[in-house]
Design a protein around this motif. Structure first.
Motif: not given
Ligand SMILES: [Zn+2]
Length: 216
Positions: A119, A123, A196, A198
């Motif tokens: 990742h 998030d 969400h 990011h």
């Molecule tokens: Zn993300």
């Protein structure tokens, strides 16, 4: 003693790249007597930057491919380029890019569904339409759409870019903003399984793979 700019990776230095990190590098090269600039260092990577950097590598007694003018980690660390990020002003810090919400999927978590196998940001899961705010005083330098990141905004703060992705609304599409100002709304545009934000940090102008820990 200012903080030093971390080595952004050799791929960062290419024609068309613009970043305050390149200006800071150029000033250090001039200070080391290696400047080959006609009009002084600027934010755009040019042949003069490469020639100046090659002079620095030769000064370090690097030879051949190690003195080709493309920065490498060893020569970069010895150049001691100061980070272009200004010290945070008192009161200019916000607690979260999505006020009232915390990180739900951390930076660097491993997973095969991510393009790089991990990742690249943090998030913040929140309901569709939840406000996203500028984490610091800065300037929105890009707004656009990407198949992965969906509708996104890029907030530039000193020598770094903060990417706000999967937005449902881009409230501010460009220009200077103060910390805490609403610039967009949480959504699930692009490749997102649910609403969400990011939130990703890169050296200013940096591409995929140049991500760093998303603190501010
Ligand atoms: Zn993300």
């Amino acid at each position: 003693m200012p903080a030093l700019a971390p080595f952004p990776g050799a791929a960062f230095f290419h024609k068309g790249q613009r970043s305050p990190v390149i200006t800071a590098m150029g000033k250090r090269l001039v200070a080391e007597g290696c400047g080959k600039y006609r009009t002084g260092p600027g934010p755009e990577w040019t042949d003069a930057d490469q020639q100046s950097y090659a002079a620095w590598q030769r000064k370090l007694e690097f030879e051949g491919a190690d003195a080709n003018g493309i920065p490498g980690k060893a020569s970069w660390d010895r150049l001691r380029v100061p980070t272009a990020t200004p010290a945070p002003a008192p009161g200019a810090r916000v607690a979260s890019p999505v006020p009232g919400h915390r990180v739900t999927t951390p930076y660097r978590k491993k997973g095969s569904h991510w393009v790089l196998g991990y990742h690249t940001g943090a998030d913040y899961a929140a309901r569709h339409g939840t406000p996203c705010v500028a984490v610091r005083d800065g300037s929105v330098v890009r707004s656009g759409h990407d198949t992965s990141f969906g509708d996104f905004l890029v907030l530039r703060v000193g020598g770094f870019d903060f990417w706000y992705c999967h937005l449902s609304e881009q409230t501010v599409k460009g220009g200077p903003v103060k910390a805490g100002r609403k610039i967009g709304e949480v959504g699930s545009s692009g490749k997102a399984t649910g609403p969400h934000l990011h939130f990703e940090k890169r050296p200013a102008g940096g591409g995929l793979r140049s991500n760093v820990a998303p603190d501010w």
